[in-house]
Scaffold this active site. Structure first.
Site, mmCIF file in Angstrom:
data_model
loop_
_atom_site.group_PDB
_atom_site.id
_atom_site.type_symbol
_atom_site.label_atom_id
_atom_site.label_comp_id
_atom_site.label_asym_id
_atom_site.label_seq_id
_atom_site.Cartn_x
_atom_site.Cartn_y
_atom_site.Cartn_z
ATOM 1 C CB CYS A 56 -0.849 0.250 1.315
ATOM 2 S SG CYS A 56 -2.120 -1.206 1.264
ATOM 3 C CG ASP A 149 -22.372 11.090 -14.719
ATOM 4 O OD1 ASP A 149 -21.003 10.539 -14.352
ATOM 5 O OD2 ASP A 149 -22.783 10.541 -16.014
HETATM 6 C C1 BEZ Z 1 0.623 -4.953 1.973
HETATM 7 O O1 BEZ Z 1 0.288 -3.490 1.549
HETATM 8 O O2 BEZ Z 1 1.911 -5.066 1.773
HETATM 9 C C2 BEZ Z 1 -0.328 -5.857 1.966
HETATM 10 C C3 BEZ Z 1 -1.494 -5.842 2.812
HETATM 11 C C4 BEZ Z 1 -2.360 -6.877 3.014
HETATM 12 C C5 BEZ Z 1 -1.919 -8.393 2.340
HETATM 13 C C6 BEZ Z 1 -0.855 -8.281 1.694
HETATM 14 C C7 BEZ Z 1 -0.084 -7.177 1.477
#
Ligand code: BEZ
Length: 193
Positions: A56, A149
């Site tokens: 992430c 929209d």
């Molecule tokens: C990650 O962002 O590294 C991750 C999060 C949840 C499961 C696997 C990877």
């Protein structure tokens, strides 16, 4: 044997053309209503399994790097994760540092808090295979593109274990914006010339 619905089956799945719900949410930009935040712009809502997770963090860094490209297309980004605003604020600083952005700079888009998983549940964003240490399901990596929209133009759902490609998200936005105004279709691997 009685059928027990999975969490995802209980949700109201968004279909293309549905009006995106005008959720009122807490975020790193304060409390906001999604439609008000978007105004007349296009929007991308992209969800995350959790704060400070490695994949992430790379995704949010890449989205921040590409922010001028989204702005050029009049697209407002909104990230979402199932942690609270305070954690999101600390994580934002971490993402900015990871990205080597100038000192004092801010993440250029909000991260929405969904501690009670109300949004991810109602939008069908849960990944049944990924749970937090307390056994709570985590959100998958969902991408919703919302038109001016407020209708859903595209949705992609990745499992938590697979990071997204933000160049592909820009590519599909180029196609969506072109085909919104012209009776054309874009072929395989098309890129804006
Ligand atoms: C990650 O962002 O590294 C991750 C999060 C949840 C499961 C696997 C990877």
């Amino acid at each position: 044997m009685q059928h027990r619905p999975r969490e995802t089956e209980r949700s109201c799945r968004m279909l293309l053309g549905d009006v995106f719900p005008n959720f009122e949410v807490d975020s790193t930009f304060g409390r906001m209503k999604v439609h008000d935040f978007l105004g007349d712009s296009w929007g991308v809502l992209f969800s995350h399994p959790g704060d400070f997770t490695p994949v992430c963090t790379t995704e949010l860094g890449r989205a921040a790097q590409l922010s001028p490209e989204f702005i050029r297309r009049d697209v407002k980004l909104m990230a979402l994760s199932v942690d609270g605003v305070e954690e999101h604020q600390r994580w934002s600083q971490d993402i900015v540092a990871y990205n080597n952005t100038e000192a004092g700079s801010q993440l250029p888009f909000p991260i929405i808090a969904d501690v009670r998983r109300e949004l991810v549940q109602s939008l069908g964003m849960l990944d049944p295979d990924e749970k937090d240490p307390g056994g709570m399901p985590l959100s998958a990596r969902c991408v919703f593109v919302i038109g001016p929209d407020k209708k859903l133009k595209l949705s992609i759902l990745y499992p938590a274990s697979t990071g997204r490609n933000f160049d592909e998200i820009l590519r599909v936005i180029d196609s969506l914006q072109l085909t919104a105004h012209n009776r054309v279709a874009t072929p395989v691997d098309w890129r804006h010339p």
